[in-house]
Design a protein around this motif. Structure first.
Motif, PDB file in Angstrom:
ATOM      1  N   GLY A   1      22.787  -0.090  61.721  1.00  0.00           N
ATOM      2  CA  GLY A   1      24.095  -0.885  61.336  1.00  0.00           C
ATOM      3  C   GLY A   1      23.906  -1.048  59.851  1.00  0.00           C
ATOM      4  O   GLY A   1      23.662  -0.461  58.867  1.00  0.00           O
ATOM      5  N   TRP A   2      24.615  -2.323  59.240  1.00  0.00           N
ATOM      6  CA  TRP A   2      24.769  -2.802  57.974  1.00  0.00           C
ATOM      7  C   TRP A   2      23.324  -3.004  57.351  1.00  0.00           C
ATOM      8  O   TRP A   2      22.823  -3.788  58.177  1.00  0.00           O
ATOM      9  CB  TRP A   2      25.551  -3.932  57.773  1.00  0.00           C
ATOM     10  CG  TRP A   2      27.274  -3.454  57.748  1.00  0.00           C
ATOM     11  CD1 TRP A   2      27.915  -3.750  58.835  1.00  0.00           C
ATOM     12  CD2 TRP A   2      27.769  -2.687  56.713  1.00  0.00           C
ATOM     13  NE1 TRP A   2      29.213  -3.268  58.431  1.00  0.00           N
ATOM     14  CE2 TRP A   2      29.014  -2.665  57.201  1.00  0.00           C
ATOM     15  CE3 TRP A   2      27.699  -2.506  55.288  1.00  0.00           C
ATOM     16  CZ2 TRP A   2      30.181  -2.120  56.427  1.00  0.00           C
ATOM     17  CZ3 TRP A   2      28.640  -1.675  54.904  1.00  0.00           C
ATOM     18  CH2 TRP A   2      29.792  -1.694  55.217  1.00  0.00           C
ATOM     19  N   GLN A   3      22.887  -2.415  56.363  1.00  0.00           N
ATOM     20  CA  GLN A   3      21.679  -2.649  55.787  1.00  0.00           C
ATOM     21  C   GLN A   3      21.569  -3.130  54.592  1.00  0.00           C
ATOM     22  O   GLN A   3      22.571  -2.828  53.707  1.00  0.00           O
ATOM     23  CB  GLN A   3      20.786  -1.338  55.834  1.00  0.00           C
ATOM     24  CG  GLN A   3      20.463  -0.856  57.425  1.00  0.00           C
ATOM     25  CD  GLN A   3      19.651  -1.743  58.029  1.00  0.00           C
ATOM     26  OE1 GLN A   3      18.491  -2.470  57.439  1.00  0.00           O
ATOM     27  NE2 GLN A   3      19.691  -1.850  59.470  1.00  0.00           N
ATOM     28  N   THR A   4      20.991  -4.170  54.048  1.00  0.00           N
ATOM     29  CA  THR A   4      21.027  -4.863  52.644  1.00  0.00           C
ATOM     30  C   THR A   4      20.087  -3.607  52.002  1.00  0.00           C
ATOM     31  O   THR A   4      19.133  -3.667  52.425  1.00  0.00           O
ATOM     32  CB  THR A   4      20.395  -6.127  52.839  1.00  0.00           C
ATOM     33  OG1 THR A   4      21.321  -7.162  53.145  1.00  0.00           O
ATOM     34  CG2 THR A   4      20.402  -6.625  51.031  1.00  0.00           C
ATOM     35  N   VAL A   5      20.719  -3.239  50.824  1.00  0.00           N
ATOM     36  CA  VAL A   5      19.735  -2.370  49.968  1.00  0.00           C
ATOM     37  C   VAL A   5      19.670  -2.774  48.533  1.00  0.00           C
ATOM     38  O   VAL A   5      20.561  -3.775  47.994  1.00  0.00           O
ATOM     39  CB  VAL A   5      20.495  -0.880  49.871  1.00  0.00           C
ATOM     40  CG1 VAL A   5      20.571  -0.239  51.121  1.00  0.00           C
ATOM     41  CG2 VAL A   5      21.773  -1.065  49.604  1.00  0.00           C
TER      42      VAL A   5
ATOM     43  N   GLN B   1      22.814   5.401  44.349  1.00  0.00           N
ATOM     44  CA  GLN B   1      24.130   5.281  44.923  1.00  0.00           C
ATOM     45  C   GLN B   1      25.025   4.050  45.102  1.00  0.00           C
ATOM     46  O   GLN B   1      26.354   4.430  44.733  1.00  0.00           O
ATOM     47  CB  GLN B   1      23.930   5.675  46.583  1.00  0.00           C
ATOM     48  CG  GLN B   1      23.273   7.155  46.667  1.00  0.00           C
ATOM     49  CD  GLN B   1      23.352   7.492  48.486  1.00  0.00           C
ATOM     50  OE1 GLN B   1      24.215   7.993  48.824  1.00  0.00           O
ATOM     51  NE2 GLN B   1      22.254   7.120  48.946  1.00  0.00           N
ATOM     52  N   VAL B   2      24.275   3.015  45.057  1.00  0.00           N
ATOM     53  CA  VAL B   2      25.191   1.984  44.859  1.00  0.00           C
ATOM     54  C   VAL B   2      25.716   1.525  43.557  1.00  0.00           C
ATOM     55  O   VAL B   2      26.863   1.177  43.542  1.00  0.00           O
ATOM     56  CB  VAL B   2      24.035   0.458  45.254  1.00  0.00           C
ATOM     57  CG1 VAL B   2      24.718  -0.747  44.651  1.00  0.00           C
ATOM     58  CG2 VAL B   2      23.622   0.393  46.524  1.00  0.00           C
ATOM     59  N   LEU B   3      24.946   2.062  42.405  1.00  0.00           N
ATOM     60  CA  LEU B   3      25.694   2.254  40.969  1.00  0.00           C
ATOM     61  C   LEU B   3      26.841   3.047  41.205  1.00  0.00           C
ATOM     62  O   LEU B   3      27.932   2.582  40.202  1.00  0.00           O
ATOM     63  CB  LEU B   3      24.721   2.251  39.934  1.00  0.00           C
ATOM     64  CG  LEU B   3      23.243   1.521  40.130  1.00  0.00           C
ATOM     65  CD1 LEU B   3      22.213   1.848  39.042  1.00  0.00           C
ATOM     66  CD2 LEU B   3      23.836  -0.036  39.470  1.00  0.00           C
TER      67      LEU B   3
ATOM     68  N   ALA C   1      24.580  -5.723  47.937  1.00  0.00           N
ATOM     69  CA  ALA C   1      25.091  -4.439  48.361  1.00  0.00           C
ATOM     70  C   ALA C   1      24.308  -4.028  49.658  1.00  0.00           C
ATOM     71  O   ALA C   1      23.299  -4.595  50.129  1.00  0.00           O
ATOM     72  CB  ALA C   1      24.238  -3.442  47.469  1.00  0.00           C
ATOM     73  N   LYS C   2      25.293  -3.639  50.488  1.00  0.00           N
ATOM     74  CA  LYS C   2      25.240  -3.280  52.035  1.00  0.00           C
ATOM     75  C   LYS C   2      25.638  -1.798  52.330  1.00  0.00           C
ATOM     76  O   LYS C   2      26.693  -1.559  51.628  1.00  0.00           O
ATOM     77  CB  LYS C   2      25.770  -4.152  52.880  1.00  0.00           C
ATOM     78  CG  LYS C   2      24.943  -5.686  53.086  1.00  0.00           C
ATOM     79  CD  LYS C   2      25.710  -6.702  54.127  1.00  0.00           C
ATOM     80  CE  LYS C   2      24.918  -7.935  54.253  1.00  0.00           C
ATOM     81  NZ  LYS C   2      25.638  -8.684  55.127  1.00  0.00           N
ATOM     82  N   ILE C   3      24.975  -1.176  53.115  1.00  0.00           N
ATOM     83  CA  ILE C   3      25.433   0.115  53.356  1.00  0.00           C
ATOM     84  C   ILE C   3      25.249   0.406  54.923  1.00  0.00           C
ATOM     85  O   ILE C   3      24.242   0.001  55.478  1.00  0.00           O
ATOM     86  CB  ILE C   3      24.811   1.352  52.593  1.00  0.00           C
ATOM     87  CG1 ILE C   3      23.142   1.594  52.862  1.00  0.00           C
ATOM     88  CG2 ILE C   3      24.915   1.038  51.100  1.00  0.00           C
ATOM     89  CD1 ILE C   3      22.585   2.677  52.371  1.00  0.00           C
ATOM     90  N   LYS C   4      26.156   1.220  55.351  1.00  0.00           N
ATOM     91  CA  LYS C   4      26.187   1.694  56.786  1.00  0.00           C
ATOM     92  C   LYS C   4      26.434   3.241  56.849  1.00  0.00           C
ATOM     93  O   LYS C   4      27.342   3.623  56.253  1.00  0.00           O
ATOM     94  CB  LYS C   4      26.925   0.745  57.785  1.00  0.00           C
ATOM     95  CG  LYS C   4      27.132   1.191  59.129  1.00  0.00           C
ATOM     96  CD  LYS C   4      27.771   0.238  59.840  1.00  0.00           C
ATOM     97  CE  LYS C   4      29.420   0.118  59.614  1.00  0.00           C
ATOM     98  NZ  LYS C   4      30.105  -0.922  60.553  1.00  0.00           N
TER      99      LYS C   4
END
Length: 211
Positions: free
Chosen positions: A128-132, A138-140, A168-171
């Protein structure tokens, strides 16, 4: 009297040795705690990514597997003779995303690197949503795309400047990666926070979902 004096001296000496031994034992325990403890890794995102890629490649060679690294979910390190890195990885296995745990032993002064363990995560997938980390490449990239989109929509003559990625979170959704970012931006003398959601498709293109 002389007998009592000798006995007193012996008792004092024994107490001193006992106290010294107790201190040494406590110091040894403290050293063992420092050497054997786990902590979040402070290595750069590129270094952790390289270790993760090494772990997947070594596993594939040993098991004749075809796993593909998707991303690093978590990285911890343990000081031993060198360092053991405990990595939680999201990988693609036969087209499905799943979570593995890996241990990589590194002794940089002799250019030594060895995969110690590679196995499915015991708690199963956590996709699911993960804090990174906010400094993840990739976030930048996603943040820079978001700033360009915000600038285009604002019609302002003053450019937006990224001050900080606050969260920052990604899924992962099939072939897409969705980013949810909280950005602190500056335009002229004004600072603003923007919450944005961006999708990155398998071709590597970004699409702004909302601001």
């Amino acid at each position: 009297m002389n007998g009592w004096r000798r006995l007193t001296v012996v008792v004092i000496v024994l107490c001193a040795f006992w106290e010294l031994g107790d201190c040494r034992e406590r110091d040894d325990n403290l050293i063992r705690m420092k050497l054997g403890g786990f902590r979040d890794s402070h290595n750069s995102a590129a270094e952790i990514q390289s270790l993760a890629q090494f772990a997947v490649q070594q596993h594939n060679q040993k098991q004749n597997a075809f796993l593909e690294l998707s991303r690093v979910l978590k990285a911890k390190e343990q000081v031993v003779a060198g360092k053991i890195y405990h990595l939680t990885l999201e990988v693609v296995d036969a087209g499905k995303n799943t979570v593995y745990e890996a241990k990589v032993w590194v002794k940089p002064w002799i250019n030594f690197k060895q995969l110690q363990e590679f196995k499915p995560a015991p708690d199963g997938p956590k996709l699911g949503w993960q804090t990174v980390p906010t400094n993840d490449p990739q976030v930048l990239d996603a943040a820079n795309h978001a700033i360009k989109s915000i600038q285009q929509r604002s019609n302002s003559l003053f450019p937006y400047e990224l001050l900080e990625i606050l969260l920052a979170k990604i899924k992962v959704i099939e072939d897409y990666i969705r980013f949810e970012l909280l950005l602190k931006l500056r335009r002229g003398n004004k600072e603003e926070n923007f919450k944005v959601e961006i999708t990155k498709n398998k071709e590597g293109k970004f699409l702004m979902n909302y601001v």
